[in-house]
Design a protein around this motif. Structure first.
Motif, PDB file in Angstrom:
ATOM      1  N   PRO B  32      15.315  10.509  15.303  1.00  0.00           N
ATOM      2  CA  PRO B  32      16.056   9.902  14.192  1.00  0.00           C
ATOM      3  C   PRO B  32      15.164   9.580  12.999  1.00  0.00           C
ATOM      4  CG  PRO B  32      16.691   8.901  16.275  1.00  0.00           C
ATOM      5  CD  PRO B  32      15.510   9.778  16.572  1.00  0.00           C
ATOM      6  N   ALA B  33      13.885   9.320  13.247  1.00  0.00           N
ATOM      7  CA  ALA B  33      13.000   8.970  12.133  1.00  0.00           C
ATOM      8  C   ALA B  33      12.902  10.098  11.112  1.00  0.00           C
ATOM      9  CB  ALA B  33      11.611   8.615  12.670  1.00  0.00           C
ATOM     10  N   LEU B  34      13.193  11.311  11.553  1.00  0.00           N
ATOM     11  CA  LEU B  34      13.018  12.457  10.653  1.00  0.00           C
ATOM     12  C   LEU B  34      14.261  12.778   9.830  1.00  0.00           C
ATOM     13  CD1 LEU B  34      10.985  14.882  12.975  1.00  0.00           C
ATOM     14  CD2 LEU B  34      10.139  13.260  11.251  1.00  0.00           C
ATOM     15  N   ALA B  39      22.163  11.482   6.375  1.00  0.00           N
ATOM     16  CA  ALA B  39      22.497  12.185   7.612  1.00  0.00           C
ATOM     17  C   ALA B  39      22.685  11.185   8.748  1.00  0.00           C
ATOM     18  CB  ALA B  39      21.387  13.181   7.954  1.00  0.00           C
ATOM     19  N   TRP B  40      21.844  10.166   8.782  1.00  0.00           N
ATOM     20  CA  TRP B  40      21.956   9.155   9.839  1.00  0.00           C
ATOM     21  C   TRP B  40      23.263   8.357   9.682  1.00  0.00           C
ATOM     22  CZ3 TRP B  40      20.232   8.333  14.467  1.00  0.00           C
ATOM     23  CH2 TRP B  40      20.369   7.073  15.063  1.00  0.00           C
ATOM     24  N   ALA B  42      25.967   9.380   8.273  1.00  0.00           N
ATOM     25  CA  ALA B  42      27.082  10.262   8.630  1.00  0.00           C
ATOM     26  C   ALA B  42      27.218  10.341  10.145  1.00  0.00           C
ATOM     27  CB  ALA B  42      26.863  11.649   8.035  1.00  0.00           C
ATOM     28  N   TYR B  43      26.063  10.414  10.839  1.00  0.00           N
ATOM     29  CA  TYR B  43      26.103  10.451  12.305  1.00  0.00           C
ATOM     30  C   TYR B  43      26.739   9.182  12.850  1.00  0.00           C
ATOM     31  CZ  TYR B  43      24.346   9.560  17.002  1.00  0.00           C
ATOM     32  OH  TYR B  43      24.262   9.216  18.326  1.00  0.00           O
ATOM     33  N   LEU B  44      26.416   8.048  12.236  1.00  0.00           N
ATOM     34  CA  LEU B  44      26.944   6.775  12.728  1.00  0.00           C
ATOM     35  C   LEU B  44      28.429   6.598  12.459  1.00  0.00           C
ATOM     36  CD1 LEU B  44      24.270   4.074  11.753  1.00  0.00           C
ATOM     37  CD2 LEU B  44      24.825   4.919  14.030  1.00  0.00           C
ATOM     38  N   TRP B  45      28.865   6.929  11.244  1.00  0.00           N
ATOM     39  CA  TRP B  45      30.173   6.444  10.807  1.00  0.00           C
ATOM     40  C   TRP B  45      31.192   7.510  10.450  1.00  0.00           C
ATOM     41  CZ3 TRP B  45      29.855   1.936  12.592  1.00  0.00           C
ATOM     42  CH2 TRP B  45      28.746   1.117  12.403  1.00  0.00           C
TER      43      TRP B  45
END
Lengths: 938, 98
Positions: B32-34, B39-40, B42-45
């Motif tokens: 996830p750090a990358l 993008a993160w 969008a992945y979450l919500w």
């Protein structure tokens, strides 16, 4: 003379037995087999209620569950009063007590009826348009007034003494409806299926054959065949009220309401939840009223209903009858009623293609007015040439044709189509596994349509007092969809769901919009088909059986020693242990001071506990918690925080290392369910490479906290051979020992700021250990303490409670625990989110302490915090109070709060506005007591 | 009440035994750090919320306790198929719309 309208012979009533009943205090007589409606009609009573909105006098319209008007309250004793029952479905029993509704002071003279003079002032959408301003007036003035004036029956006030049952069933074929089509369908299904259930809402099977003497032998033949089949179950007085996915059907069976209260036993109603491979809907058809001015007078009824009352119940609705119709079936009613002794004054048929019936006075025309106040006395017929003809009568029957009863089909998302020949909607697309038979499938006698004049007294929905003028108004105001017209006018939204009114409303809307009926469509029916009592849904889940109760090992001791219980989820937890004549506040203060000065014992068994085992356990913990467990030695514990993937705090607890590959984990009391779900989720779907197993051991361990300067003395006396010392068991360490022949897990840990221990023993040993601990504590002038004291003790130390100091938006750093995040370890759940702009931003709310400047002042949890004592309206709050207590230790009021930039504001004076005025507070560190933690080391 | 087939217990059980677990077939970034903030987030919500076939997670919480995947049609509410998390979706499953 009693029962002046009772016929001397025939029908399905038992004249040999007389049943006495009362309606609005007047005594009447009827017979077994009667409904309340038929018994009232036999006694010449038509006026049975007042309408919802205008309080207009109303009579019995139908003979079945579609009845819109004749709603009554049945009183079967204390707690057994049921409002809004349809008189047409109530079976008569000896001593039945019924009262009419929505009238004051009496049914004949009703003050509320004054409202009907103003009826032109209450058109569709009146409430939306009129009571707009000021907003407060709606709650305090308009709504209470409207509710008092307009309404149905009153809800009973006492607890319901009856019991209710639930039953699940599976069958190959479920047939809904016990009329001739349903019975035939059940017989046909039984030839192939292994199990058949037939449910029917009436007291006896037969449906329309019950009032058709010509079909009596056919009926008894069918029933004999069905009853001989052991794999066919027939449920009477059972309404299929809900159709759900995958042929799941809910049935409400009425078991005892038809029996006089003194003789009734067993459950009152039973909810059946049936999963059927196939469903056959044999729900028949519902006759439509005609729409004309004054069509709601008592004495105006559906034609087939009058036929049912005469043939089946032997109650003649009237002696001089006019029939208005657009359906052939009304001619059969005319014939039967004449044979029963009534004079058929005229049949007014609206259709061009009316049948030839030389033996009746058939008039081509339509009713345009009625005469009478609380009972019809006559009507005005408009003839084809436009001239009018007054006709006297004591009953006016109407038949606007029949509509297949597709409520359940609609619930199952079946589709209807408009059938021009029948002028009604019939089933079109059937969901898989569902079929329709008989009248429900559109198998109907010839029928046509009649005009529906727009008039403010031409009622469409009798139960909600909606007229044809209301529907026309809605269309004029721009409503197009029939679903919107329904909501705006409330047509079809009463307890009867518009069984008699929906089709008329659709046809009026279609005509007003000048579109074809198929283009306006049909409204959606929803469960329940007819109202179902709350008791049926609740079943046995009431009182003690409402939810499982979880009791602490110390429960019995607490009950005997002044324990004040509070509910925390399913747990019965103890707020405090009050001594005689002790107030709760005094009790909490005493318990707090005893822990600080001597020692206290606390039952913490509700804490969630998880046993984690497996070679990759450390790896798993490092990915699930923010802490780094790589260096945690065997026998040591760590306070740990768990984040949601979005970066906010999800739970906290203690992680203790039992062995290289084994951990004892605690969670918050309320958190165990979702914490375990969260862990399992990641273990099963993300970290599938890890060899780890999780077991919920909450129920296996009883957990007690021993806290205070003398805590060590108690543990020493309990476990004299363990050789415990500060060096051998330092703060935050764990030892596995044996007590009384059982495993014991002893942890040196504290949630009070005092030197303390947590002892875990198998739950079966819990009560014994608790007694031992309390005994030891009392010998040292210590005591048991409850949840309130614990909350004060932890608040004095600034320890958080997840769910109290956190609310789904709070991060570890907000709480001042930012340093706990393992810097050297790799990714963990929630880590990536911590660098998202909104979590890393300045100005986040942080945990601080608040002290009121004036010692005596108090405020509440949830109170807002502002810069100014009297901020201007619209000023946003700087934060809110999360915990507020009287601290006995500090002899002052303390609070924890989440405050914008809180740590930078320490030392500032802010305000907490309360109803009695703003309270000035100083912002402090959240740790009020023993900030350097010296007491922990005892 | 839906009938749901647990692919681990291999029986059809009533919905009461299960708990819904949100959208399925989401891939958590390997590191996830990358990934970028967008993008993160969008992945979450960001959910598909399609009309029609939808791949979703269910847990047989009052049974075997396992998470599995299901294809549910959000129009008819019917669960068309279920499969174990380490199995592939059925060949005819279109992936749950855009």
């Amino acid at each position: 003379m009693t029962q002046p309208f009772r016929l001397p012979s025939g029908g399905r009533i038992d004249r040999a037995r007389v049943l006495r009943f009362s309606f609005d205090g007047r005594a009447f007589e009827g017979h077994p087999g009667d409904s309340l409606a038929s018994a009232l009609l036999a006694n010449g009573v038509h006026l049975v209620g007042r309408s919802f909105k205008y309080h207009r006098p109303r009579g019995i319209v139908s003979a079945g569950s579609e009845e819109p008007n004749a709603l009554v309250t049945i009183d079967r004793g204390a707690g057994r009063m049921t409002p809004n029952l349809r008189a047409t479905q109530i079976e008569l029993y000896d001593g039945l007590v019924a009262t009419s509704q929505n009238r004051w002071p009496s049914l004949e003279f009703d003050i509320g009826a004054i409202g009907q003079f103003a009826s032109r002032l209450i058109p569709a959408g009146f409430y939306y348009k009129t009571f707009l301003w000021p907003p407060r007036a709606w709650k305090h003035l308009y709504e209470p007034l409207i509710r008092r004036a307009a309404g149905l029956g009153k809800a009973p006030g006492e607890p319901d003494p009856d019991t209710y049952a639930h039953q699940f069933a599976h069958c190959d074929v479920l047939v809904v409806g016990g009329g001739p089509a349903g019975l035939q369908a059940a017989l046909a299904a039984a030839a192939q299926a292994e199990s058949v259930i037939l449910c029917d809402e009436q007291p006896e099977p037969g449906g329309s054959a019950l009032h058709d003497p010509a079909r009596a032998s056919e009926l008894s033949d069918l029933l004999a065949k069905l009853r001989a089949l052991s794999h066919v179950r027939i449920l009477q007085r059972t309404t299929a009220f809900g159709m759900f996915a995958q042929n799941f059907v809910a049935l409400a069976q009425r078991l005892s309401d038809h029996i006089e209260p003194s003789a009734a036993s067993g459950p009152r109603e039973r909810l059946w939840q049936v999963r059927a491979k196939r469903i056959v809907l044999a729900t028949g058809a519902i006759e439509r009223p005609l729409v004309f001015p004054g069509n709601d007078l008592p004495g105006v009824m559906l034609a087939e209903a009058a036929r049912i009352y005469a043939n089946r119940f032997c109650a003649l609705p009237g002696k001089r009858i006019v029939i208005a119709t657009s359906a052939d079936s009304a001619y059969e009613a005319a014939g039967d009623l004449r044979r029963a002794g009534a004079e058929i004054v005229a049949i007014v048929d609206a259709r061009e293609g009316r049948p030839i019936a030389d033996d009746f006075n058939v008039i081509a025309g339509a009713i345009i007015d009625t005469k009478g106040r609380a009972r019809i006395e006559g009507c005005t017929v408009q003839l084809a040439d436009g001239s009018t003809l007054p006709v006297d009568c004591d009953v006016l029957l109407m038949s606007g044709g029949w509509t297949p009863n597709a409520s359940l089909l609609s619930q199952a998302r079946g589709a209807l189509r408009f059938e021009p020949i029948l002028q009604t909607f019939v089933p079109d697309v059937l969901p898989p596994g569902i079929s329709c038979v008989g009248a429900c499938a559109g198998d109907l006698r010839p029928q046509g349509d009649a005009s529906r004049p727009i008039h403010p007294k031409a009622f469409v929905d009798f139960q909600n007092d909606v007229t044809s003028a209301d529907i026309a108004l809605a269309v004029r105001e721009g409503f197009r969809s029939i679903e919107h017209i329904k909501r705006y006018t409330t047509n079809g939204m009463a307890t009867d769901q518009g069984k008699t009114s929906n089709l008329n409303a659709m046809m009026i809307a279609a005509a007003e919009r000048s579109v074809a009926p198929q283009d306006i469509g049909a409204t959606t029916f929803r469960p329940p088909y007819t109202p179902v009592t709350f008791g049926t849904f609740a079943g046995a889940s009431r009182g003690e059986l409402f939810e499982p109760v979880r009791r602490l090992p110390s429960h019995q001791w607490a009950k005997a020693h002044g324990g004040v219980f509070e509910d925390a989820g399913q747990w019965k937890r103890v707020s405090c242990f009050a001594r005689p004549a002790e107030t709760m506040r005094d009790c909490v203060n005493r318990e707090v001071l005893t822990v600080r000065k001597k020692v206290g014992v606390f039952d913490a068994s509700s804490l969630g506990k998880i046993e984690l085992a497996g070679p990759d356990a450390v790896d798993f913990l490092n990915r699930i918690y923010i802490n780094d467990f790589s260096a945690l030695a065997i026998g040591r514990c760590r306070y740990a925080l768990m984040l949601h993937e979005s970066g906010v705090v999800l739970d906290d607890g203690i992680v203790a290392r039992l062995a290289e590959d084994r951990f004892h984990i605690t969670t918050t009391s309320g958190g165990i369910g979702h914490v375990l779900q969260h862990m399992e989720d990641f273990l099963q779907t993300e970290y599938t490479d890890l060899r780890v197993w999780l077991t919920d051991v909450t129920e296996q361990w009883a957990t007690f906290a021993i806290q205070g300067p003398l805590a060590g003395n108690i543990v020493q006396s309990l476990l004299p051979d363990a050789g415990l010392s500060q060096a051998s068991l330092p703060h935050m360490s764990l030892r596995e020992l044996v007590w009384n022949g059982s495993d014991l897990r002893l942890m040196r840990a504290s949630f009070t700021g005092e030197a303390g221990f947590e002892i875990n023993v198998p739950s079966v040993q819990g009560a014994a250990l608790w007694d031992t601990l309390v005994d030891a504590a009392e010998r040292l002038d210590g005591c048991a303490y409850g949840l309130e004291a614990l909350n004060v003790l932890r608040a004095e130390k600034g320890y958080i409670i997840v769910g109290q100091e956190t609310d789904g938006s709070v991060t570890a750093d907000d709480l001042g625990y930012g340093k706990m995040v393992g810097a050297r370890k790799g990714d963990f759940v929630g880590k990536r989110s911590l660098s998202l702009p909104h979590l890393a931003a300045k100005g986040r709310k942080q945990l601080v302490g608040l002290l009121p400047l004036q010692l005596a002042q108090t405020f509440e949890e949830g109170a807002q915090i502002t810069q100014a004592p009297h901020p201007a309206s619209g000023t946003h709050a700087l934060g809110h109070v999360t915990t507020a207590f009287w601290s006995a230790t500090l002899d002052r009021f303390i609070a924890l709060a989440l405050l914008e930039d809180g740590r930078a504001r320490i030392g500032q004076t802010l305000h907490v506005p309360m109803p009695a005025g703003a309270i000035a507070v100083q912002v402090t560190s959240p740790v009020f007591f023993d900030p350097d933690g010296s007491r922990l080391r005892g | 009440m839906l009938l749901i087939r647990c692919p681990y217990c291999e029986t059809e059980r009533p919905e009461l035994e299960f708990r819904y677990g949100g959208e399925a077939l989401l891939e958590r970034p390997k590191d996830p750090a990358l990934v970028s903030d967008d993008a993160w987030t969008a992945y979450l919500w960001t959910c598909k919320n399609p009309k029609g076939p939808h791949a979703e997670r269910w847990r047989h919480v009052h049974g075997c306790g396992r998470f599995f995947n299901a294809a549910r049609n959000t129009v008819s509410d019917l669960i068309v198929s279920t499969w174990r998390v380490d199995d592939s979706p059925p060949a005819n499953f279109d992936g749950g719309g855009a």
